[in-house]
Write a protein that holds these residues in place. Structure first.
Motif, PDB file in Angstrom:
ATOM      1  N   MET A   1     -29.489  48.560  72.362  1.00  0.00           N
ATOM      2  CA  MET A   1     -30.056  49.892  72.181  1.00  0.00           C
ATOM      3  C   MET A   1     -30.576  50.002  70.753  1.00  0.00           C
ATOM      4  SD  MET A   1     -29.535  51.300  75.119  1.00  0.00           S
ATOM      5  CE  MET A   1     -29.829  53.025  74.831  1.00  0.00           C
TER       6      MET A   1
ATOM      7  N   ARG B   1     -23.079  49.397  80.737  1.00  0.00           N
ATOM      8  CA  ARG B   1     -23.083  49.430  79.276  1.00  0.00           C
ATOM      9  C   ARG B   1     -22.170  48.337  78.741  1.00  0.00           C
ATOM     10  NH1 ARG B   1     -21.958  55.782  78.271  1.00  0.00           N
ATOM     11  NH2 ARG B   1     -23.272  56.554  79.952  1.00  0.00           N
TER      12      ARG B   1
ATOM     13  N   SER C   1     -33.058  54.172  72.392  1.00  0.00           N
ATOM     14  CA  SER C   1     -31.961  55.057  72.788  1.00  0.00           C
ATOM     15  C   SER C   1     -32.443  56.466  73.129  1.00  0.00           C
ATOM     16  CB  SER C   1     -30.900  55.121  71.691  1.00  0.00           C
ATOM     17  OG  SER C   1     -31.454  55.601  70.485  1.00  0.00           O
TER      18      SER C   1
ATOM     19  N   ALA D   1     -34.379  55.798  76.813  1.00  0.00           N
ATOM     20  CA  ALA D   1     -33.929  54.800  77.797  1.00  0.00           C
ATOM     21  C   ALA D   1     -33.549  55.424  79.138  1.00  0.00           C
ATOM     22  CB  ALA D   1     -32.764  53.996  77.239  1.00  0.00           C
TER      23      ALA D   1
ATOM     24  N   TRP E   1     -34.385  50.936  82.362  1.00  0.00           N
ATOM     25  CA  TRP E   1     -33.105  51.162  81.711  1.00  0.00           C
ATOM     26  C   TRP E   1     -32.210  52.173  82.427  1.00  0.00           C
ATOM     27  CZ3 TRP E   1     -33.179  47.223  78.779  1.00  0.00           C
ATOM     28  CH2 TRP E   1     -34.307  46.864  78.047  1.00  0.00           C
TER      29      TRP E   1
ATOM     30  N   ILE F   1     -28.133  52.049  81.942  1.00  0.00           N
ATOM     31  CA  ILE F   1     -27.529  53.009  81.014  1.00  0.00           C
ATOM     32  C   ILE F   1     -26.480  53.865  81.719  1.00  0.00           C
ATOM     33  CG2 ILE F   1     -29.033  55.055  81.153  1.00  0.00           C
ATOM     34  CD1 ILE F   1     -29.098  54.872  78.028  1.00  0.00           C
TER      35      ILE F   1
END
Length: 185
Positions: free
Chosen positions: A139, A89, A72, A75, A81, A85
Motif C-alpha cells: 500500500m 491483507r 491507499s 484502493a 484491489w 483489501i
C-alpha cells in the motif's frame, strides 16, 4: 516507487518482540535485496486466525507486468484491489526500501530509506493467489518530508500497534496517515 526491498536476518528477532507474533519462525533463506517478482517474507493470518510468515512474490500480476503498489486513498474503489483489501491483507517485513530519483534524462540516483536505528519497517500490503504463485503488493501513501524530496509516493508504514488491526479483515481500513515519521534517507 519502491523498486527494491531490503531485509536482514534480524526480522526473526524483531517479530519475537511482539507477543502476538512470537510463535512465528522464519525458515526461508533471506535475501539482502528483493526486486519486483522475487520472493520476500510476508506476514498474514492463516485460516485458523494465527499469524504466519510465507514467502510471496513482490508485485501483483497484470496483463502489463507487475503492479507493486496500491494507492491507499483509492484502493477500495479499484477492481484490482477491492477484494484483496477486504479479505487478503498482509504485512511486509523489511529494514528499508530503495527507489530512484530521476536526476537528468536517463540518469537515476538510487536512494535507500530506512527507519532510525535500522529498526524493522512493517508495510501494509495485500496478497493474491495466482495460478502458479502467491504475490503481494504494498500500500502506498503521500510521502513524509524526507521521502518527498526524492519520490512522490511511499509505502504505508505501520507502527506495531496497527499490525494486528491491519491483518484483521473485519477491522476498518487504516488511514494513509499511518506512515512512520522516522523514515530517513
Amino acid at each position: 516507487m519502491c523498486n527494491l526491498l531490503r531485509y536482514k536476518d534480524e526480522i526473526q528477532e524483531a517479530t519475537g518482540k511482539f507477543e502476538e507474533f512470537s510463535h512465528i519462525r522464519i525458515v526461508p533463506k533471506l535475501r539482502y535485496r528483493v526486486p519486483p517478482s522475487e520472493p520476500a517474507p510476508v506476514l498474514r493470518l492463516a485460516a485458523n486466525g494465527k499469524a504466519q510468515i510465507d514467502m510471496m512474490n513482490y508485485g501483483f500480476r497484470t496483463g502489463r507486468g507487475r503492479q507493486m503498489m496500491a494507492r491507499s486513498e483509492t484502493a477500495a474503489e479499484k477492481d484490482m484491489w477491492r477484494e484483496p483489501i477486504q479479505h487478503r491483507r498482509c504485512l511486509v517485513l523489511v529494514h528499508g526500501f530503495y527507489d530512484n530519483e530521476l536526476i537528468m534524462k536517463k540518469v537515476n540516483q538510487l536512494w535507500f530509506f530506512q527507519r532510525k536505528g535500522e529498526a524493522l519497517m512493517v508495510m501494509a500490503a495485500l496478497w493474491e493467489e495466482s495460478s502458479d504463485a502467491e504475490n503481494f503488493a504494498i500500500m502506498s501513501c503521500e510521502p513524509n518530508t524526507v521521502v518527498r524530496r526524492v519520490i512522490d509516493r511511499m509505502p504505508v508504514i505501520l507502527p506495531s500497534g496497527a499490525w494486528q488491526p491491519w491483518l484483521d479483515s473485519q477491522s476498518q481500513l487504516l488511514s494513509a496517515k499511518a506512515t512512520a515519521h522516522d523514515v530517513s534517507g
